[in-house]
Design a protein around this motif. Structure first.
Motif, mmCIF file in Angstrom:
data_model
loop_
_atom_site.group_PDB
_atom_site.id
_atom_site.type_symbol
_atom_site.label_atom_id
_atom_site.label_comp_id
_atom_site.label_asym_id
_atom_site.label_seq_id
_atom_site.Cartn_x
_atom_site.Cartn_y
_atom_site.Cartn_z
ATOM 1 N N GLN A 50 0.920 -1.220 0.051
ATOM 2 C CA GLN A 50 -0.168 -0.089 -0.075
ATOM 3 C C GLN A 50 0.757 1.248 0.083
ATOM 4 O OE1 GLN A 50 -3.072 0.071 -0.312
ATOM 5 N NE2 GLN A 50 -3.772 2.066 -0.031
ATOM 6 N N VAL A 55 1.749 -4.668 3.012
ATOM 7 C CA VAL A 55 0.571 -4.709 3.916
ATOM 8 C C VAL A 55 0.594 -6.299 4.349
ATOM 9 C CG1 VAL A 55 -1.948 -4.793 3.691
ATOM 10 C CG2 VAL A 55 -0.640 -3.000 2.763
ATOM 11 N N SER A 95 -4.324 -1.859 -7.950
ATOM 12 C CA SER A 95 -5.843 -1.250 -7.772
ATOM 13 C C SER A 95 -5.861 0.204 -7.047
ATOM 14 C CB SER A 95 -6.570 -2.310 -7.020
ATOM 15 O OG SER A 95 -6.271 -2.392 -5.661
ATOM 16 N N GLY A 98 -6.523 0.859 -2.780
ATOM 17 C CA GLY A 98 -6.563 -0.279 -1.685
ATOM 18 C C GLY A 98 -7.742 -0.496 -1.042
ATOM 19 N N GLN A 99 -8.843 0.304 -1.388
ATOM 20 C CA GLN A 99 -10.209 -0.112 -0.523
ATOM 21 C C GLN A 99 -10.682 -1.060 -0.897
ATOM 22 O OE1 GLN A 99 -9.872 2.253 -2.816
ATOM 23 N NE2 GLN A 99 -11.716 2.950 -3.542
ATOM 24 N N GLN A 100 -11.568 -1.952 -0.410
ATOM 25 C CA GLN A 100 -12.538 -3.219 -0.731
ATOM 26 C C GLN A 100 -13.206 -2.774 -1.855
ATOM 27 O OE1 GLN A 100 -14.180 -4.383 2.966
ATOM 28 N NE2 GLN A 100 -12.343 -5.169 3.557
ATOM 29 N N ASN A 101 -13.804 -3.725 -2.406
ATOM 30 C CA ASN A 101 -14.494 -3.904 -3.686
ATOM 31 C C ASN A 101 -13.999 -3.061 -4.804
ATOM 32 O OD1 ASN A 101 -16.477 -4.792 -1.985
ATOM 33 N ND2 ASN A 101 -17.729 -2.806 -1.520
ATOM 34 N N THR A 102 -12.817 -3.196 -5.071
ATOM 35 C CA THR A 102 -12.240 -2.634 -6.295
ATOM 36 C C THR A 102 -11.578 -3.773 -7.365
ATOM 37 O OG1 THR A 102 -10.256 -2.035 -5.226
ATOM 38 C CG2 THR A 102 -11.903 -0.256 -5.451
ATOM 39 N N GLU A 103 -11.567 -3.868 -8.542
ATOM 40 C CA GLU A 103 -10.875 -4.905 -9.336
ATOM 41 C C GLU A 103 -9.530 -4.511 -9.258
ATOM 42 O OE1 GLU A 103 -12.824 -2.510 -12.870
ATOM 43 O OE2 GLU A 103 -11.199 -3.680 -13.897
ATOM 44 N N ALA A 104 -8.734 -5.391 -9.654
ATOM 45 C CA ALA A 104 -7.223 -5.289 -9.739
ATOM 46 C C ALA A 104 -6.905 -5.474 -11.304
ATOM 47 C CB ALA A 104 -6.507 -6.760 -8.909
ATOM 48 N N TYR B 32 -17.589 -9.923 -0.432
ATOM 49 C CA TYR B 32 -17.766 -9.955 -1.913
ATOM 50 C C TYR B 32 -16.876 -10.890 -2.514
ATOM 51 C CZ TYR B 32 -13.741 -6.943 -2.117
ATOM 52 O OH TYR B 32 -12.599 -6.272 -1.867
ATOM 53 N N GLN B 34 -15.274 -11.732 -6.646
ATOM 54 C CA GLN B 34 -14.955 -11.292 -8.062
ATOM 55 C C GLN B 34 -14.808 -12.574 -8.858
ATOM 56 O OE1 GLN B 34 -11.993 -8.185 -8.009
ATOM 57 N NE2 GLN B 34 -12.460 -7.215 -6.281
ATOM 58 N N TYR B 36 -12.769 -13.371 -12.811
ATOM 59 C CA TYR B 36 -11.706 -12.669 -13.787
ATOM 60 C C TYR B 36 -11.716 -13.779 -14.904
ATOM 61 C CZ TYR B 36 -9.896 -9.354 -10.686
ATOM 62 O OH TYR B 36 -9.791 -8.339 -9.517
ATOM 63 N N LEU B 49 -18.049 -8.277 -10.241
ATOM 64 C CA LEU B 49 -17.940 -8.351 -8.635
ATOM 65 C C LEU B 49 -19.161 -8.463 -8.278
ATOM 66 C CD1 LEU B 49 -16.036 -5.986 -6.541
ATOM 67 C CD2 LEU B 49 -18.274 -5.991 -5.861
#
Lengths: 115, 114
Positions: A50, A55, A95, A98-104, B32, B34, B36, B49
């Motif tokens: 991060q 992390v 991403s 670094g918060q949740q619910n985000t795509e990489a 949640y 995801q 890919y 997602l």
């Protein structure tokens, strides 16, 4: 926007040699991941940054693997010395924030062959 | 320890049929999940997602369901095409730090024949 850049694309080394992989994440992305993907398996998380802080590195074999992310942008993953079982594709991903619910977002990977 | 399981055997279907892929997990309750897609020689690409309070999510020909009681997600591709042939990976956030930590399943290879 430019994607995640990795180099080299391919690398062949002999066991006990050293190797380094480079990753340039998407501009502005705070989180950077290094994954190892052995043929036929899913990606395995090695280390997560991060910004320039680690992390999670719980699955990084620290006796031979090291990684750094100076200035919170580019990152380098090093293996020293390499073993045959390190043959794999090394994927870098990033991403935003670094918060949740985000795509990489993944790079194309570096395919390492240790002979 | 946490486990994410996907069918290791390839799924072969005919063009036009619906492909259904399974992702099962144990010893964890993710907020949640995801999905890919990964083509040979490429990195994974994000598809969908779904959150724990969403039973179903759709995007064009793709549909994902999430059953937190069964600890299972199903990924459907309707009207499949040969171009859908790829490996599909599910990923869960198993963070304990507050920062997203994506852990992937083994992936299922889908082959759609004309």
């Amino acid at each position: 926007e430019a994607g995640v850049a990795q180099s080299p694309r391919y690398k062949i080394i002999e066991k006990r040699q050293s190797v380094a992989f480079w990753c340039n994440p998407i501009s502005g992305h705070a989180t950077l991941y290094w994954y190892q993907q052995i043929l036929g398996q899913g990606p395995k998380l090695l280390i997560q940054f991060q910004n320039n802080g680690v992390v999670d590195d719980s699955q990084l074999p620290k006796d031979r693997f090291s990684a750094e992310r100076l200035k919170g942008v580019d990152s380098t993953l090093k293996i020293q010395p390499a073993k045959l079982e390190d043959s794999a594709v090394y994927l870098c991903a990033s991403s935003p924030k670094g918060q949740q619910n985000t795509e990489a977002f993944f790079g194309q990977g570096t395919r390492l062959t240790v002979v | 320890s946490q486990k994410i399981e996907q069918n290791s055997e390839a799924l072969n279907i005919q063009e036009g049929k619906t492909a259904t892929l399974t992702c099962n997990y144990t010893n964890y309750s993710p907020a949640y999940l995801q999905w890919y897609r990964q083509d040979p020689g490429r990195g994974p690409v994000f598809l969908l997602l779904i959150r724990e309070n969403e039973k179903e999510k759709r995007k064009e020909r793709l549909k994902v369901t999430f059953d937190t009681t069964l600890k299972q997600s199903l990924f459907h591709i309707t009207a499949s095409q040969p171009a859908d042939s790829a490996t599909y990976l599910c990923a869960l956030d198993m963070s304990t730090t507050g920062f997203q930590k994506l852990v992937f399943g083994t992936g299922t290879r889908l082959l759609v024949s004309p």
